[in-house]
Design a protein around this motif. Structure first.
Motif, PDB file in Angstrom:
ATOM      1  N   CYS A   1       0.857  -1.212   0.116  1.00 23.75           N
ATOM      2  CA  CYS A   1       0.197   0.003  -0.090  1.00 23.75           C
ATOM      3  C   CYS A   1       1.067   1.217  -0.046  1.00 23.75           C
ATOM      4  O   CYS A   1       0.096   2.547  -0.079  1.00 23.75           O
ATOM      5  CB  CYS A   1      -1.059  -0.029   1.069  1.00 23.75           C
TER       6      CYS A   1
ATOM      7  N   ARG B   1       2.881   4.407  -1.054  1.00 23.30           N
ATOM      8  CA  ARG B   1       2.574   5.312  -2.171  1.00 23.30           C
ATOM      9  C   ARG B   1       3.110   6.393  -2.293  1.00 23.30           C
ATOM     10  O   ARG B   1       3.703   7.170  -1.002  1.00 23.30           O
ATOM     11  CB  ARG B   1       0.807   5.345  -2.420  1.00 23.30           C
TER      12      ARG B   1
ATOM     13  N   TYR C   1      -3.618  10.653  -0.550  1.00 27.40           N
ATOM     14  CA  TYR C   1      -4.673   9.917  -0.168  1.00 27.40           C
ATOM     15  C   TYR C   1      -5.913  10.499   0.296  1.00 27.40           C
ATOM     16  O   TYR C   1      -5.839  11.627   0.871  1.00 27.40           O
ATOM     17  CB  TYR C   1      -3.902   9.264   1.176  1.00 27.40           C
TER      18      TYR C   1
END
Length: 198
Positions: free
Chosen positions: A115, A117, A121
């Motif tokens: 997850c 990144r 978000y």
């Protein structure tokens, strides 16, 4: 590590933010050498020195509302988000079991190594509204009304209160206020609160 130069938090304009809006600009702090356990959601110190050098983890919770955005300000970093529902697991309500971190939330099982990144978000979670409090307030007021006589001395009873993450301090105060107000509307008056402790 202060993540002020690494992370930016944009507070969304969701109507659900309401009174929470004023206190929702976090000061990011992270502990070196920690990550989130993928199965339990509990922060844990990494064993390997190599890993500890590269990982940082916030050890505090930050309230997000739909529309809030978390974005990197420095692309030397990657981040992943673990989310928790504002609910309490039944075993912490109905047993004498205590959550190790005094964290009364439910981990959503959404954190993994895959997850990480650099893209922003967007918080899409909807805060869970709990009708349980309203039902209990109504039941309390009805029970007092049914048992009330001219010489009744009525106290509100508060038991088993705990100061924890996602605890119910604010809800408890609000619930006591609502019970008191609804009793007054019916011409009844509570003499006070008895607190049996935690």
């Amino acid at each position: 590590m202060n993540l002020k130069n690494a992370m930016e938090y944009a507070v969304g304009s969701s109507a659900e933010s309401g009174s929470m809006q004023k206190n929702r600009q976090p000061v990011w702090k992270a502990a070196k050498g920690y990550t989130i356990h993928t199965e339990s959601g509990i922060a844990e110190r990494l064993e390997s020195e190599d890993c500890r050098r590269d990982y940082y983890c916030t050890l505090h919770f930050y309230l997000s509302e739909p529309g809030d955005i978390l974005r990197l300000q420095n692309d030397h970093y990657e981040f992943a988000v673990a989310t928790y529902a504002l609910q309490v697991e039944d075993r912490y309500i109905y047993t004498y079991d205590y959550q190790p971190e005094e964290n009364w939330t439910v981990y959503r099982q959404d954190f993994s190594e895959d997850c990480f990144r650099r893209e922003e978000y967007l918080a899409e979670n909807v805060r869970e509204q709990n009708a349980l409090f309203q039902r209990e307030i109504q039941e309390t007021v009805c029970a007092v009304q049914e048992k009330w006589t001219e010489d009744t001395l009525c106290f509100l009873l508060l038991t088993d209160s705990h100061y924890v993450v996602n605890g119910t301090w604010d809800d408890t105060v609000d619930n006591l206020r609502q019970v008191t107000e609804q009793l007054r509307e019916k011409g009844l008056e509570a003499a006070g609160v008895i607190h049996l402790g935690d």
